[in-house]
Motif scaffolding. Structure first.
Motif, PDB file in Angstrom:
ATOM      1  N   CYS A   1       0.827  -1.205   0.000  1.00 16.88           N
ATOM      2  CA  CYS A   1       0.000   0.000   0.000  1.00 16.88           C
ATOM      3  C   CYS A   1       0.856   1.247   0.000  1.00 16.88           C
ATOM      4  O   CYS A   1       2.080   1.189   0.159  1.00 16.88           O
ATOM      5  CB  CYS A   1      -0.942   0.002   1.203  1.00 16.88           C
ATOM      6  SG  CYS A   1      -0.119   0.311   2.795  1.00 16.88           S
ATOM      7  N   GLN A   2       0.187   2.381  -0.160  1.00 15.28           N
ATOM      8  CA  GLN A   2       0.826   3.673  -0.014  1.00 15.28           C
ATOM      9  C   GLN A   2       0.939   4.013   1.466  1.00 15.28           C
ATOM     10  O   GLN A   2       0.436   3.303   2.323  1.00 15.28           O
ATOM     11  CB  GLN A   2       0.021   4.743  -0.750  1.00 15.28           C
ATOM     12  CG  GLN A   2      -0.064   4.526  -2.258  1.00 15.28           C
ATOM     13  CD  GLN A   2      -0.954   5.553  -2.940  1.00 15.28           C
ATOM     14  OE1 GLN A   2      -1.592   6.369  -2.282  1.00 15.28           O
ATOM     15  NE2 GLN A   2      -0.998   5.508  -4.266  1.00 15.28           N
TER      16      GLN A   2
ATOM     17  N   LEU B   1      -2.196  -1.084  -3.215  1.00 12.54           N
ATOM     18  CA  LEU B   1      -1.601  -0.966  -4.536  1.00 12.54           C
ATOM     19  C   LEU B   1      -1.772  -2.239  -5.357  1.00 12.54           C
ATOM     20  O   LEU B   1      -1.376  -2.269  -6.526  1.00 12.54           O
ATOM     21  CB  LEU B   1      -0.109  -0.653  -4.410  1.00 12.54           C
ATOM     22  CG  LEU B   1       0.244   0.674  -3.734  1.00 12.54           C
ATOM     23  CD1 LEU B   1       1.760   0.798  -3.564  1.00 12.54           C
ATOM     24  CD2 LEU B   1      -0.302   1.846  -4.534  1.00 12.54           C
TER      25      LEU B   1
END
Length: 275
Positions: A64-65, A71
């Motif tokens: 993920c961010q 993501l």
């Protein structure tokens, strides 16, 4: 295509989806490092995700961010709390992957222990469905672990090199981190005192620490693209600390400059010798 194993150093953040008692999901960004047949994390014992995992070990995971935005696709698995004697395995794996950033994170958790959702740090163990052990660094592929019960965390490969209670940052790690904070403070104080006028002083108080941080970030972090070797890193560190001490001395703070330099020199050398 998710690449949890093919490139374990590429993913910095992971979205951990845990489930409340009513079945609704909660997503938390977290750092994870691969160890043996599973993944290890590090979090406060009184955090909500620990409580949810203790109630329901079913989880989902995705790279993920920073803010937790996934993501890639989610993968299912199970999570548990590591026994105290294995927490050192988690911290070593996370330190290998994230370097000094993990030491800062661990120190932040230690300082936040009194918080309502703080408490002592615990290791998280995650095993994704269908995941098999990776070859170990020596090139020997460990035998696949036996299927674990629902509440059993994944096992690390090989014996632990630490003992109970060795999971957090060492005293040297804490001292080196605080010394680096003092380095930035020295540049800020020296910059503010080196010029006349409040505006110019404030500008230098920000500009000099930022410049020192840029130099540090380019050549010294464990995962820096242009990371220097031990001799080069030692030379850059000594230059930065010497310049900061010289700036303090030049602005009328000679006793502080001497104390700062005398305390920093052994820490800089000790940290580089341990690399």
């Amino acid at each position: 295509m998710i690449r949890f194993r093919a490139d374990p150093g590429a993913d910095q953040f992971y979205a951990l989806k845990t489930f409340r008692a009513d079945g609704s999901a909660a997503i938390t960004p977290i750092w994870l490092a691969p160890v043996g047949s599973g993944w290890f994390g590090y979090t406060p014992a009184r955090s909500w995700k620990v409580r949810r995992i203790e109630h329901n070990p079913q989880i989902e995971l995705a790279p993920c961010q920073f803010d937790g935005t996934p993501l890639s696709e989610w993968r299912r698995g199970r999570a548990g709390i590591l026994p105290a004697q294995l927490r050192g395995e988690a911290t070593r794996a996370l330190r290998r992957k994230y370097g000094r950033k993990f030491d800062v994170f661990a120190l932040t958790l230690a300082l936040g222990r009194p918080r309502r959702h703080g408490g002592p740090a615990v290791g998280l163990a995650i095993r994704l469905d269908g995941e098999t052990p990776e070859p170990n660094p020596a090139g020997r592929r460990p035998s696949a672990p036996e299927p674990a019960p629902a509440d059993t965390p994944p096992r690390p490969d090989g014996p632990s090199q630490g003992g109970p209670g060795q999971g957090g940052p060492s005293p040297l790690d804490v001292a080196v981190f605080l010394d680096e904070v003092l380095l930035l403070a020295a540049y800020a104080v020296g910059g503010a005192r080196s010029v006349d006028g409040p505006v110019a002083g404030v500008l230098l108080a920000f500009a000099l620490p930022i410049g020192a941080g840029l130099v540090w970030g380019r050549w010294l972090p464990p995962r820096a693209r242009h990371r220097l070797g031990r001799t080069g890193a030692l030379a850059v560190k000594l230059t930065l600390f010497t310049a900061a001490a010289g700036l303090l001395a030049a602005t009328g703070l000679s006793p502080w400059a001497i104390a700062f330099w005398a305390g920093s020199l052994p820490l800089v050398i000790a940290s580089e010798r341990r690399r």
